[in-house]
Design a protein around this motif. Structure first.
Motif, short mmCIF file in Angstrom:
data_model
loop_
_atom_site.label_atom_id
_atom_site.label_comp_id
_atom_site.label_asym_id
_atom_site.label_seq_id
_atom_site.Cartn_x
_atom_site.Cartn_y
_atom_site.Cartn_z
N VAL A 1 4.12 8.11 -0.12
CA VAL A 1 4.35 7.63 1.25
C VAL A 1 4.11 6.13 1.25
CG1 VAL A 1 3.69 7.85 3.67
CG2 VAL A 1 3.51 9.84 2.14
N GLU A 2 5.12 5.36 1.62
CA GLU A 2 5.01 3.90 1.65
C GLU A 2 4.34 3.45 2.95
OE1 GLU A 2 5.52 2.14 -0.82
OE2 GLU A 2 7.08 3.03 -2.08
N LEU A 3 3.22 2.73 2.82
CA LEU A 3 2.48 2.26 3.99
C LEU A 3 2.72 0.79 4.29
CD1 LEU A 3 -0.91 3.98 3.10
CD2 LEU A 3 0.80 4.81 4.71
N GLY A 4 3.16 0.02 3.28
CA GLY A 4 3.45 -1.38 3.49
C GLY A 4 2.21 -2.25 3.47
N ASP A 5 2.23 -3.34 4.25
CA ASP A 5 1.16 -4.33 4.25
C ASP A 5 0.17 -4.07 5.39
OD1 ASP A 5 2.61 -5.47 2.20
OD2 ASP A 5 3.54 -7.00 3.46
N LEU B 1 5.34 15.78 7.24
CA LEU B 1 4.71 14.48 7.45
C LEU B 1 5.09 14.02 8.85
CD1 LEU B 1 3.18 11.97 6.31
CD2 LEU B 1 5.42 11.11 5.58
N TYR B 2 4.12 13.92 9.73
CA TYR B 2 4.39 13.59 11.13
C TYR B 2 4.87 12.16 11.30
CZ TYR B 2 2.07 17.91 12.73
OH TYR B 2 1.73 19.22 12.96
N ASN B 3 4.35 11.24 10.50
CA ASN B 3 4.72 9.83 10.63
C ASN B 3 6.07 9.57 9.97
OD1 ASN B 3 1.65 10.23 10.09
ND2 ASN B 3 1.77 8.41 11.39
N ASP B 4 6.91 8.82 10.68
CA ASP B 4 8.25 8.52 10.19
C ASP B 4 8.18 7.32 9.24
OD1 ASP B 4 10.99 8.48 9.88
OD2 ASP B 4 11.32 7.25 11.67
N LEU B 5 7.64 7.58 8.03
CA LEU B 5 7.45 6.54 7.04
C LEU B 5 8.36 6.77 5.85
CD1 LEU B 5 3.54 6.51 7.13
CD2 LEU B 5 5.02 4.65 7.91
N PRO B 6 8.76 5.71 5.14
CA PRO B 6 9.57 5.90 3.93
C PRO B 6 8.80 6.71 2.89
CG PRO B 6 9.57 3.59 4.62
CD PRO B 6 8.53 4.29 5.44
N THR B 7 9.45 7.66 2.26
CA THR B 7 8.81 8.49 1.26
C THR B 7 9.69 8.57 0.02
OG1 THR B 7 9.80 10.51 2.14
CG2 THR B 7 7.63 9.91 2.98
N ALA C 1 0.84 -1.20 0.00
CA ALA C 1 0.00 0.00 0.00
C ALA C 1 0.87 1.26 0.00
CB ALA C 1 -0.92 0.01 1.22
N SER C 2 0.44 2.25 -0.75
CA SER C 2 1.15 3.52 -0.78
C SER C 2 0.14 4.65 -0.91
CB SER C 2 2.15 3.59 -1.93
OG SER C 2 1.48 3.49 -3.17
N LEU C 3 0.51 5.81 -0.41
CA LEU C 3 -0.34 6.99 -0.48
C LEU C 3 0.40 8.07 -1.26
CD1 LEU C 3 -3.05 8.17 0.62
CD2 LEU C 3 -1.69 9.19 2.47
N ILE C 4 -0.12 8.42 -2.43
CA ILE C 4 0.48 9.48 -3.25
C ILE C 4 -0.22 10.79 -2.91
CG2 ILE C 4 0.89 10.35 -5.58
CD1 ILE C 4 1.01 7.48 -6.53
N VAL C 5 0.56 11.78 -2.48
CA VAL C 5 0.04 13.09 -2.12
C VAL C 5 0.41 14.06 -3.24
CG1 VAL C 5 0.02 14.91 -0.38
CG2 VAL C 5 0.42 12.52 0.31
N THR C 6 -0.60 14.58 -3.92
CA THR C 6 -0.39 15.55 -4.99
C THR C 6 -0.89 16.91 -4.52
OG1 THR C 6 -0.76 13.85 -6.68
CG2 THR C 6 -0.85 16.13 -7.41
N VAL C 7 -0.01 17.87 -4.41
CA VAL C 7 -0.40 19.20 -3.93
C VAL C 7 -0.65 20.13 -5.11
CG1 VAL C 7 0.81 18.97 -1.73
CG2 VAL C 7 2.02 19.90 -3.68
#
Length: 423
Positions: A253-257, A237-243, A222-228
């Protein structure tokens, strides 16, 4: 998957620079009751260096035997051990002969130094040999790396590349002597979990929990693409996630499984310039992409994020949404907790305790405005920080550094996660 967004303020002032914080809620579907589970692929990379001798290694082996008993014959399982070199103990492949795999695990004995990279790279090769669709590598280690690849950033590059190829990497830090900075960096870049286990029983529970998630996985990659929208900017980005930056105005933003019915929260802040036109204005679009299991069906869900541009006097009286504001304060406390872990790791007790105080201040500020449900999270987090603070002088900075790092992982990177089956 469900995708929802909540803004701290729905209106911004006309022709005035502003900031908008957005709380993204994600929820995976429940695991289908009657569906046949797709075969799982799990590669264990186990530290057998000299420091693992005795109860630590015995406890790890017992947990792995229990793991093998739970897997199906169609699941791929492999075990690589490492000390100053890597050894293939169970060749990766379907568990058609569980008793043979159990005997191989039970034969493992402690060895010499700690070359984690040798074990990890060998484990990756084993997994890729049998699982073209990817899988999970679980690294179990109790020490500081003293041979092979040692730099956290370099190691993270390797695990990030593995994740790009479909391999999730999780880490289990065993005992109080391991390098939490390294193992946390490996798990972050590999989009897996980082867990601290202080004793054999805790290690067994942690390994069982990792398998629970693996066997109940319903969504992968799962990934979340943020288009501004130009000239809006993603400020934080508050969460320490791979981007990964896709383009000038797009961030992935990589969310994983996700396992069945798992929920997550992602929090981000946008910088909004002065808008010339009154009325509704889109500031961003969120695009959730994922693969649904067991059918390997690809999905994409889009959600626009808009604000209302109003005259300055109308915007002056706005009150931030309590859910979003309290979540922002909660995540600021997590950042303080992460920095406290780093301070305790280097033995700076004063700095670590001051950062715990900072975390408490953020949580206490959030508590009066938090809605029902979130207030329980905040009270529980206050209790956690207080408990860790009380352990500094009794159990030592090394212990608290590891505990704080694991807690940050759960409350920041996996924020909102529902209990795994069996938790």
């Amino acid at each position: 998957m469900k995708l929802n967004a909540l803004l701290d303020v729905a209106a911004v002032a006309h022709e005035a620079e502003d900031e908008v914080t957005v709380l993204v809620d994600l929820e995976a579907p429940a695991a289908p009751v009657d569906a046949t589970r797709a075969p799982a692929s799990l590669q264990i990379v186990l530290d057998r260096s000299g420091s693992m001798a005795g109860p630590p290694l015995a406890g790890a082996k017992a947990a792995l035997v229990a793991l093998i008993r739970r897997l199906e014959p169609t699941d791929n399982f492999g075990l690589v051990t490492f000390d100053d070199s890597a050894q293939v103990v169970v060749a990766a492949g379907p568990l058609t002969d569980k008793e043979r795999a159990v005997r191989a695990v039970e034969s493992v004995e402690a060895g010499g130094s700690t070359d984690l990279s040798a074990g990890y790279l060998r484990g990756l090769r084993e997994l890729r040999r049998v699982a073209s669709a990817g899988g999970t590598v679980l690294v179990v280690s109790d020490g500081h790396v003293n041979a092979g690849l040692r730099d956290a950033d370099e190691f993270a590059t390797v695990t990030a590349k593995a994740y790009a190829d479909g391999v999730v990497t999780s880490t289990l830090g065993y005992g109080r002597g391991y390098d939490e900075t390294l193992l946390a960096a490996i798990a972050r870049a590999g989009n897996g979990n980082h867990v601290f286990a202080d004793n054999p029983d805790a290690a067994g529970a942690a390994i069982a929990g990792e398998v629970d998630g693996l066997l109940n996985k319903v969504v992968q990659a799962a990934s979340l693409i943020v288009t501004v929208e130009d000239p809006v900017a993603l400020a934080h980005l508050y969460n320490d996630l791979p981007t990964r930056q896709i383009s000038a105005n797009q961030l992935m933003v990589e969310l994983g499984d996700f396992f069945g019915a798992e929920g997550r929260r992602v929090l981000m802040k946008f910088r909004v310039p002065g808008m010339a036109a009154l009325g509704p204005a889109r500031i961003a679009t969120l695009e959730l992409a994922y693969v649904e299991l067991p059918g390997l069906i690809e999905h994409v869900v889009s959600l626009p994020v808009s604000v209302n541009v109003v005259p300055g006097d109308e915007a002056a009286g706005r009150v931030p949404h309590p859910t979003v504001r309290s979540e922002a304060l909660f995540q600021e406390a997590q950042e303080s907790k992460r920095r406290a872990s780093e301070a305790f790791e280097r033995g700076d007790v004063g700095a670590g305790e001051a950062l715990f105080d900072e975390a408490r201040d953020r949580l206490r500020e959030a508590l009066p405005i938090a809605p029902a449900g979130l207030d329980r999270d905040i009270r529980a987090e206050l209790d956690t920080v207080d408990a860790m603070g009380g352990m500094v002088h009794d159990l030592g900075t090394a212990y608290v550094a590891k505990l704080s790092r694991e807690s940050h992982h759960q409350m920041n990177r996996k924020r909102g996660r529902a209990p795994r089956p069996g938790d």
